[in-house]
Every structure is written in C-alpha cells, then in structure tokens.
Design a protein around this motif. Structure first.
Motif, PDB file in Angstrom:
ATOM      1  N   THR A  59       0.416  -1.202   0.044  1.00 22.30           N
ATOM      2  CA  THR A  59       0.206  -0.099   0.020  1.00 22.30           C
ATOM      3  C   THR A  59       0.755   1.067  -0.017  1.00 22.30           C
ATOM      4  O   THR A  59       2.125   1.371  -0.301  1.00 22.30           O
ATOM      5  CB  THR A  59      -0.646  -0.082   1.198  1.00 22.30           C
ATOM      6  N   VAL A  60       0.438   2.640  -0.611  1.00 25.21           N
ATOM      7  CA  VAL A  60       1.360   4.009  -0.380  1.00 25.21           C
ATOM      8  C   VAL A  60       1.543   3.758   1.442  1.00 25.21           C
ATOM      9  O   VAL A  60       2.790   4.576   1.098  1.00 25.21           O
ATOM     10  CB  VAL A  60       0.108   4.865  -0.838  1.00 25.21           C
ATOM     11  N   TRP A  61       0.749   3.203   2.564  1.00 22.90           N
ATOM     12  CA  TRP A  61       1.913   3.792   3.434  1.00 22.90           C
ATOM     13  C   TRP A  61       3.014   3.141   3.729  1.00 22.90           C
ATOM     14  O   TRP A  61       4.415   3.582   4.278  1.00 22.90           O
ATOM     15  CB  TRP A  61       0.914   2.406   4.778  1.00 22.90           C
ATOM     16  N   LEU A  62       3.514   1.775   3.134  1.00 21.11           N
ATOM     17  CA  LEU A  62       5.095   1.170   2.577  1.00 21.11           C
ATOM     18  C   LEU A  62       5.370   2.142   2.011  1.00 21.11           C
ATOM     19  O   LEU A  62       6.497   2.860   2.304  1.00 21.11           O
ATOM     20  CB  LEU A  62       5.051  -0.292   1.757  1.00 21.11           C
ATOM     21  N   VAL A  63       5.290   2.597   1.306  1.00 23.06           N
ATOM     22  CA  VAL A  63       5.928   3.915   0.339  1.00 23.06           C
ATOM     23  C   VAL A  63       5.973   4.939   1.751  1.00 23.06           C
ATOM     24  O   VAL A  63       7.136   5.647   1.438  1.00 23.06           O
ATOM     25  CB  VAL A  63       5.592   4.278  -0.798  1.00 23.06           C
ATOM     26  N   LEU A  64       5.351   5.095   1.864  1.00 24.42           N
ATOM     27  CA  LEU A  64       6.204   6.490   2.532  1.00 24.42           C
ATOM     28  C   LEU A  64       6.075   6.439   3.778  1.00 24.42           C
ATOM     29  O   LEU A  64       7.415   7.122   3.977  1.00 24.42           O
ATOM     30  CB  LEU A  64       4.014   7.306   3.935  1.00 24.42           C
ATOM     31  N   THR A  65       5.993   5.112   4.983  1.00 20.09           N
ATOM     32  CA  THR A  65       7.595   4.587   5.284  1.00 20.09           C
ATOM     33  C   THR A  65       9.172   4.677   4.765  1.00 20.09           C
ATOM     34  O   THR A  65       9.524   4.856   5.767  1.00 20.09           O
ATOM     35  CB  THR A  65       6.829   3.011   6.650  1.00 20.09           C
ATOM     36  N   GLY A  66       8.907   4.392   3.732  1.00 16.70           N
ATOM     37  CA  GLY A  66      10.368   3.622   2.956  1.00 16.70           C
ATOM     38  C   GLY A  66      10.645   5.210   3.149  1.00 16.70           C
ATOM     39  O   GLY A  66      11.887   5.054   3.051  1.00 16.70           O
ATOM     40  N   MET A  67       9.773   5.728   2.520  1.00 14.65           N
ATOM     41  CA  MET A  67      10.804   7.032   2.619  1.00 14.65           C
ATOM     42  C   MET A  67      11.479   7.863   3.617  1.00 14.65           C
ATOM     43  O   MET A  67      12.465   8.503   3.522  1.00 14.65           O
ATOM     44  CB  MET A  67       9.293   8.005   2.046  1.00 14.65           C
ATOM     45  N   ALA A  68      10.669   7.393   4.680  1.00 13.39           N
ATOM     46  CA  ALA A  68      11.219   8.212   5.883  1.00 13.39           C
ATOM     47  C   ALA A  68      12.201   7.482   6.143  1.00 13.39           C
ATOM     48  O   ALA A  68      13.177   8.473   7.578  1.00 13.39           O
ATOM     49  CB  ALA A  68       9.837   8.137   6.688  1.00 13.39           C
ATOM     50  N   ALA A  69      11.967   6.199   6.437  1.00 12.95           N
ATOM     51  CA  ALA A  69      13.468   5.429   6.656  1.00 12.95           C
ATOM     52  C   ALA A  69      14.748   5.723   6.161  1.00 12.95           C
ATOM     53  O   ALA A  69      15.693   5.919   6.719  1.00 12.95           O
ATOM     54  CB  ALA A  69      13.198   3.676   6.244  1.00 12.95           C
ATOM     55  N   LEU A  70      14.544   6.383   4.475  1.00 13.89           N
ATOM     56  CA  LEU A  70      15.488   6.730   3.719  1.00 13.89           C
ATOM     57  C   LEU A  70      16.034   7.940   4.120  1.00 13.89           C
ATOM     58  O   LEU A  70      16.950   7.893   4.537  1.00 13.89           O
ATOM     59  CB  LEU A  70      14.935   6.848   2.106  1.00 13.89           C
ATOM     60  N   GLY A  71      15.359   8.990   4.428  1.00 15.52           N
ATOM     61  CA  GLY A  71      15.274   9.925   5.268  1.00 15.52           C
ATOM     62  C   GLY A  71      16.057  10.225   6.396  1.00 15.52           C
ATOM     63  O   GLY A  71      17.476  10.874   5.926  1.00 15.52           O
ATOM     64  N   ALA A  72      16.057   9.553   7.179  1.00 12.44           N
ATOM     65  CA  ALA A  72      16.775   8.485   8.852  1.00 12.44           C
ATOM     66  C   ALA A  72      17.808   8.842   8.752  1.00 12.44           C
ATOM     67  O   ALA A  72      19.612   8.864   9.037  1.00 12.44           O
ATOM     68  CB  ALA A  72      15.677   7.809   9.927  1.00 12.44           C
ATOM     69  N   VAL A  73      17.999   7.524   7.449  1.00 12.76           N
ATOM     70  CA  VAL A  73      19.524   7.158   6.844  1.00 12.76           C
ATOM     71  C   VAL A  73      19.899   8.285   6.589  1.00 12.76           C
ATOM     72  O   VAL A  73      20.943   7.789   6.944  1.00 12.76           O
ATOM     73  CB  VAL A  73      19.086   5.744   5.807  1.00 12.76           C
ATOM     74  N   LEU A  74      19.298   8.978   5.151  1.00 12.31           N
ATOM     75  CA  LEU A  74      20.521  10.104   5.056  1.00 12.31           C
ATOM     76  C   LEU A  74      21.306  11.195   6.571  1.00 12.31           C
ATOM     77  O   LEU A  74      22.082  12.065   5.565  1.00 12.31           O
ATOM     78  CB  LEU A  74      19.736  10.741   3.841  1.00 12.31           C
ATOM     79  N   LEU A  75      19.764  10.896   7.373  1.00 13.13           N
ATOM     80  CA  LEU A  75      20.716  11.997   7.927  1.00 13.13           C
ATOM     81  C   LEU A  75      21.107  12.112   9.261  1.00 13.13           C
ATOM     82  O   LEU A  75      21.926  12.570  10.153  1.00 13.13           O
ATOM     83  CB  LEU A  75      18.748  13.034   8.502  1.00 13.13           C
ATOM     84  N   ILE A  76      20.712  10.231   9.619  1.00 13.89           N
ATOM     85  CA  ILE A  76      22.272   9.192  10.356  1.00 13.89           C
ATOM     86  C   ILE A  76      23.061   8.811   9.772  1.00 13.89           C
ATOM     87  O   ILE A  76      22.870   7.519   9.876  1.00 13.89           O
ATOM     88  CB  ILE A  76      21.228   8.922  11.449  1.00 13.89           C
ATOM     89  N   PRO A  77      24.295   9.020   9.395  1.00 15.09           N
ATOM     90  CA  PRO A  77      24.864   8.313   8.873  1.00 15.09           C
ATOM     91  C   PRO A  77      25.801   7.600   9.720  1.00 15.09           C
ATOM     92  O   PRO A  77      25.687   8.189  11.149  1.00 15.09           O
ATOM     93  CB  PRO A  77      25.786   8.728   7.901  1.00 15.09           C
ATOM     94  N   PRO A  78      26.395   6.502   9.499  1.00 15.42           N
ATOM     95  CA  PRO A  78      26.937   5.797  10.734  1.00 15.42           C
ATOM     96  C   PRO A  78      28.499   6.770  10.844  1.00 15.42           C
ATOM     97  O   PRO A  78      28.273   7.052   9.579  1.00 15.42           O
ATOM     98  CB  PRO A  78      27.614   4.482   9.392  1.00 15.42           C
ATOM     99  N   SER A  79      28.657   6.648  11.998  1.00 15.68           N
ATOM    100  CA  SER A  79      30.006   7.662  12.675  1.00 15.68           C
ATOM    101  C   SER A  79      31.192   6.527  11.639  1.00 15.68           C
ATOM    102  O   SER A  79      31.239   5.293  11.188  1.00 15.68           O
ATOM    103  CB  SER A  79      29.656   7.194  13.146  1.00 15.68           C
ATOM    104  N   SER A  80      32.177   7.284  11.903  1.00 13.92           N
ATOM    105  CA  SER A  80      33.619   6.774  11.131  1.00 13.92           C
ATOM    106  C   SER A  80      34.056   5.310  11.694  1.00 13.92           C
ATOM    107  O   SER A  80      34.643   5.075  11.010  1.00 13.92           O
ATOM    108  CB  SER A  80      34.262   7.925  10.578  1.00 13.92           C
ATOM    109  N   ASP A  81      34.010   6.241  12.491  1.00 13.14           N
ATOM    110  CA  ASP A  81      34.535   5.013  13.661  1.00 13.14           C
ATOM    111  C   ASP A  81      33.348   3.639  14.181  1.00 13.14           C
ATOM    112  O   ASP A  81      33.723   2.573  14.878  1.00 13.14           O
ATOM    113  CB  ASP A  81      34.643   4.817  15.236  1.00 13.14           C
ATOM    114  N   GLY A  82      32.694   3.522  13.248  1.00 18.04           N
ATOM    115  CA  GLY A  82      31.930   2.491  13.880  1.00 18.04           C
ATOM    116  C   GLY A  82      30.940   1.933  14.280  1.00 18.04           C
ATOM    117  O   GLY A  82      30.127   0.803  14.819  1.00 18.04           O
ATOM    118  N   GLY A  83      30.816   2.807  14.931  1.00 20.98           N
ATOM    119  CA  GLY A  83      29.794   2.951  16.615  1.00 20.98           C
ATOM    120  C   GLY A  83      28.390   3.299  16.951  1.00 20.98           C
ATOM    121  O   GLY A  83      27.753   2.420  15.683  1.00 20.98           O
TER     122      GLY A  83
END
Length: 359
Positions: A59-83
């Motif tokens: 459903t469209v809800w999967l698309v919306l939550t996927g976009m939110a997850a992608l936003g969280a991924v881009l805004l909180i990248p992995p730390s350089s030391d793998g923390g």
C-alpha cells in the motif's frame, strides 16, 4: 509487538539525542531525523495489524514509511568509527524491510531484501571505509534475522488464530448436534402420532353422517392420541424423557473437552431425590450450552454438593447477568419447587452458575 516497537523507538530516539548533544548532528538535522523516525514508527503498528490480519498487497503506507526510513538513513549516517550511528542507520532500514516482506510474495520479498542489504552495505562500506566483504555478511545476517523473525511471528499468530477458530467451530458443532438430537426426538415422538391423528380425523369426518357411533369412537382416539403426544412433548422439553444426572455430567464433560475446554466434575449426590437430580441435570445441560455459545472458556469446573450446584468457567465474553431464555426458564422452574438459581460474572473474571434445589 507494539511494546517492542515502542522500546526500539525510544532507544533510537535516545541515540538521536546523544548524537545531538555530542555535536555529531546539528539541531536542524536532529529535528528532521526525529521527524523521519516518527514517520517510520508511528504507522508501523498499523502496517503490522494489516499484515497480520491477512495477505495484503503493498500500500501507499509502505512507500511513505520507506521514504521516512530513507530520510532517517541520510540524516543519521554511520559514524566513521563504526559506532552507535551505524547501528541506528541499519536498524531503521531493516525495520522497514521486516514490514515490507509481509506484504510481498516470496520472490518479491527476496528481491527487496537483496536491494536493501546491498544499499545499506554499500553505504556503510563507503562511510566507514570497511571492506565490503566484512560489511555485507553482517548486514545480511541482521536484515535476514529481523525479516525472518517478523515472518515467523506472523505465522505463529495465524496458527494461534486458526486454532482458536477451530475451537469455536467445535463448540458450534456441539451446539448444532444438540439441537439436531432434540429435533430427532421431537420427530420420533410426534411424527407417528400426528399421522395417525390426521387419518383418524379424516375418517371421522367421512363417517359423521354414515356411522355417527364409529365417528365418535375415532374422535375419542384422536383426543387420546393428542393427549399422549402432549405428554410426550412435555417430557421431552423437561428433560429429553428424563435426564440422568451422572449421564448428563459425562456427556457435558465430553462435549466441553471436544470444544477445547478442560472440564472437572465433583459430584456428591447421595440423598438427592429423583426430582432434584433431574433438575440439576437440566441445569448442567443449560450451563454447558451457555459455556459453548457465550464464552471462549479454557476451563470449566462443576461441583455438586448435596442440593447445591456451582458451575464456573473462564473466557467470559461479556456480562450475562440478565440471563437468556433458558436461564430464565430454569429460574422459574427452580422457584416453583422451592429452589433458586443465579448466574453472573464474579470478581475473579469468571462466570458462575449456582443452583440450589430441595434435597
């Protein structure tokens, strides 16, 4: 499941606060990341309920939550030391993936899982500088474990739901069999008598002018047969030709256990008159019918001590204090012979049917 989602949301929210306090994320970026996390976790329980109730399409809800997850991924990248940042980054993506696989056929779920794992592995490898040969197995195991656990959880839910529905079907079948048995009794009692009454009435009508004496005798037979039929019906309604208390207890226990309800019986009936035993047998039958029809009981206890009967069961759907037609009829019958009957929920969440008859 809701509790697990809430705990995970709180842990990631706390991690976001830590990153903001440490200065790893600016205030604006932290607020945007928090909004994206809310976009993933708030609709997540709804997605699970939809997926657990059946086999829905995406459903469209999967698309919306996927976009939110992608936003969280881009805004909180992995730390350089793998923390800590790396763990949150992967967790948000894999949480979304665990819901997506419930909405897709197997081949589509495998393709989506592979795509998400490859993307997360590539991101981690680029930002942390770790070899992809090291990152990919870790990401694959994490994503596969979470998705498989969610799928297994839904399968377990469906199994429990099917078992519960089968118990309800058994209970309905037991009630239907009881009704059919009573219908067969009435058919056997009245079928022959009513046929004879019909024939004798027609014969008396034909002989009314030709042979009045014989017509009168035929009508006398009609009255006799009608009276006997009425008596037999009254006996059937009062207890199916006289109920035996111990036979009724055995039959009720078998019917309840067939419906998935554990039934225990303690009966001390020495000294009870035949009339009192018949009344208690009818109470047992009516009480068992109510357990099957109006509850999802897993246990039922029947205790008879002298002229006092108590029948307790769990799984009460609602308050039945008002009682149905059967209980009202029993109450009137008990009152007529100097006894009493009460029925209603207890403070422990059980339903208690209590009958007292003169010994």
């Amino acid at each position: 499941m809701d509790g697990v989602v809430v705990l995970l949301a709180l842990s990631l929210g706390g991690l976001l606060v830590i990153l903001g306090v440490e200065g790893s994320l600016s205030a604006t970026r932290a607020l945007a990341a928090g909004a994206c996390l809310l976009g993933v976790f708030v609709p997540f329980p709804y997605l699970l309920r939809v997926a657990f109730d059946g086999r829905p399409r995406p459903t469209v809800w999967l698309v919306l939550t996927g976009m939110a997850a992608l936003g969280a991924v881009l805004l909180i990248p992995p730390s350089s030391d793998g923390g800590l940042g790396e763990g949150s980054w992967s967790m948000v993506a894999f949480l979304w993936l665990s819901a997506v696989v419930l909405f897709q056929p197997l081949w589509a779920a495998l393709c989506t899982s592979a795509a998400v794992i490859l993307l997360t592995s590539a991101g981690v490898a680029v930002i942390t500088g770790q070899p992809w040969q090291v990152v990919l197995p870790v990401q694959a195991v994490s994503a596969g474990t979470m998705a498989a656990a969610m799928w297994l959880w839904r399968w377990l839910w469906w199994t429990i739901r099917d078992a519960h529905e089968s118990q309800e079907a058994k209970a309905g079948l037991a009630v239907a069999e009881e009704r059919l048995r009573f219908a067969r009794d009435l058919h056997d009692l009245l079928g022959h008598s009513l046929s004879v009454i019909t024939l004798k009435s027609e014969l008396a009508a034909k002989l009314a002018t030709k042979d009045p004496g014989r017509a009168a005798r035929e009508m006398a037979d009609v009255r006799r047969l009608a009276g006997e039929s009425l008596t037999e019906v009254q006996l059937a309604v009062d207890g199916y030709h006289g109920l035996d208390l111990h036979e009724e207890l055995d039959g009720v226990r078998a019917a309840l256990e067939a419906a998935g309800t554990r039934c225990t019986v303690e009966a001390r009936t020495d000294g009870l008159s035949p009339g009192a035993r018949a009344l208690l047998a009818w109470v047992v039958r009516e009480g068992a019918t109510n357990v099957l029809k109006h509850s999802a009981a897993t246990r039922c206890a029947i205790v008879i001590d002298g002229g006092v009967l108590e029948m307790r069961n769990d799984g009460v759907h609602g308050s039945l204090a008002g009682g149905g037609t059967g209980l009202r009829g029993l109450c009137e019958r008990m009152t007529a012979v100097g006894g009493s009957l009460s029925a209603g929920p207890t403070s422990t969440g059980e339903f208690l049917l209590r009958a007292v008859v003169p010994a």
